[in-house]
Design an enzyme around this catalytic site. Structure first.
Site, short mmCIF file in Angstrom:
data_model
loop_
_atom_site.label_atom_id
_atom_site.label_comp_id
_atom_site.label_asym_id
_atom_site.label_seq_id
_atom_site.Cartn_x
_atom_site.Cartn_y
_atom_site.Cartn_z
N ASP A 1 0.32 3.17 8.64
CA ASP A 1 -1.80 3.82 8.04
C ASP A 1 -2.19 3.26 8.67
OD1 ASP A 1 -1.69 3.79 5.46
OD2 ASP A 1 -2.36 1.61 5.22
N GLN B 1 -1.04 -2.74 0.85
CA GLN B 1 -2.34 -1.70 -0.22
C GLN B 1 -3.82 -2.68 0.18
OE1 GLN B 1 -1.26 1.10 -1.41
NE2 GLN B 1 -4.12 0.59 -1.25
N LYS C 1 3.10 6.10 -4.53
CA LYS C 1 4.08 6.36 -3.09
C LYS C 1 5.10 6.05 -3.27
CE LYS C 1 -0.70 4.97 -0.83
NZ LYS C 1 -1.44 3.54 -0.20
#
Ligand code: NDP
Length: 296
Positions: free
Chosen positions: A121, A98, A54
């Site tokens: 997200d 994460q 990422k």
């Protein structure tokens, strides 16, 4: 019928190019550089790989990447304080924590402490509610990537029968909402669904997100249907490690009209959509027009 392969690798490269072009314009015309902060707790090897990837792709798109790594022993209070600091940082337009987090940390609490406008997200409860009510939101990256591929392949999805296999909060449910938003007739199937093969056989679009290697055989697929395989399963075959999806690729490709491969289908689209969401968040934060074709 032999299915057309929907090439997620090539399509994600196109999306990343669009993102990079928009980033370049933001810099040139407004002096703004979008920034993505990724928070990693602990040493989970898969999470470390994802976070590295990422960060690398964020920088390649011309954006700022901020990585915050913490020991697995970090307290909830400390982690919430980090998120709060990122929420207030004007150079950070997107925040991603994460998952999975270590057991002593409450994931829902941490995710819901992110500013919804920076929740790239799309897991914050406000974004879930906005998506569910058809309002502008941050959309979870994997389903957004699936939607983009379907739109690219079909143009309009209006009136199509779609079956989503799996009802998780990160894939199945938001995928179903997005397909409904594009006027599909949507069925969400799960482990308690009766006569699953018959349910799947009705579908013009099948999105498989069950986490079971090659669970869907070709004879569940309607002739000419489009199959989007979200599954990422590591298996051992003939003494070798292999990555397979949730559908049996060969038999499904023999009946489908189009199908995504694993690897090289949905996977690469997920990070591309994270970058797209970060640019979108940056534009919204600055009251600028959003990039076209990169949102739901
Ligand atoms: P979850 O384990 O959270 O959810 C799986 C879903 O599948 C559940 O709703 C479950 O039903 C359903 N299911 C399980 N077994 C069956 C069965 N035999 N018949 C019907 N339904 C079943 O998984 P995720 O949604 O997080 O992920 C799904 C897959 O997608 C995984 O392989 C994961 O690795 C992959 N993935 C890929 C991403 C990418 O970037 N390409 C990103 C995220 C996930 P029930 O609710 O009844 O238990």
């Amino acid at each position: 019928m032999t299915a057309q392969i929907i090439d997620g690798k090539a399509f994600s490269a196109k999306v990343r190019e669009q993102v990079a072009a928009h980033v370049a314009r933001l810099k040139e015309e407004h002096g703004i550089t979008p920034g993505l902060a990724v928070v990693l707790v602990g040493e989970d090897p898969a999470s470390q790989v994802y976070v590295r990837s990422k960060g690398k792709q964020t920088v390649e798109a011309g954006m700022n990447s901020y990585e915050h790594k913490f020991d697995a022993t970090i307290s909830e209070e400390e982690l919430l304080a980090i998120v709060d600091k990122l929420n207030k940082d004007p150079d950070v337009h997107g925040i991603l924590v994460q998952l999975p987090l270590p057991d002593h940390l409450d994931s829902d609490l941490v995710i819901n402490s992110i500013d919804p406008a920076k929740d790239v997200d799309g897991f914050h409860i406000s974004n879930v509610g906005l998506l569910g009510t058809g309002q502008k939101s941050m959309v979870p990256c994997t389903p957004l990537g699936c939607l983009m591929m379907l739109r690219e392949h079909h143009g309009s999805l209006s009136g199509m029968d779609a079956v989503v296999l799996g009802r998780s909060n990160i894939v199945g449910k938001p995928m179903a909402q997005l397909l409904l938003g594009d006027s599909c007739t949507v069925t969400i199937a799960h482990s308690r669904t009766k006569d699953l093969p018959e349910v799947v056989r009705r579908a013009d679009i099948v999105v498989a997100a069950v986490g079971r290697p090659e669970m869907v055989p070709g004879d569940w697929i309607k002739e000419g249907a489009t199959v989007i395989d979200v599954g990422i399963n590591r298996i051992e075959r003939e003494g070798k490690n292999k990555l397979v999806g949730d559908v049996d690729f060969d038999s499904c490709a023999a009946r489908a009209g189009a199908i995504t491969p694993v690897p090289g289908g949905v996977g690469p689209m997920t990070i591309a959509c994270l970058l797209a969401n970060t640019v979108t968040a940056c534009c919204r934060a600055n009251g600028l027009p959003e990039p076209e074709g990169l949102t739901a």
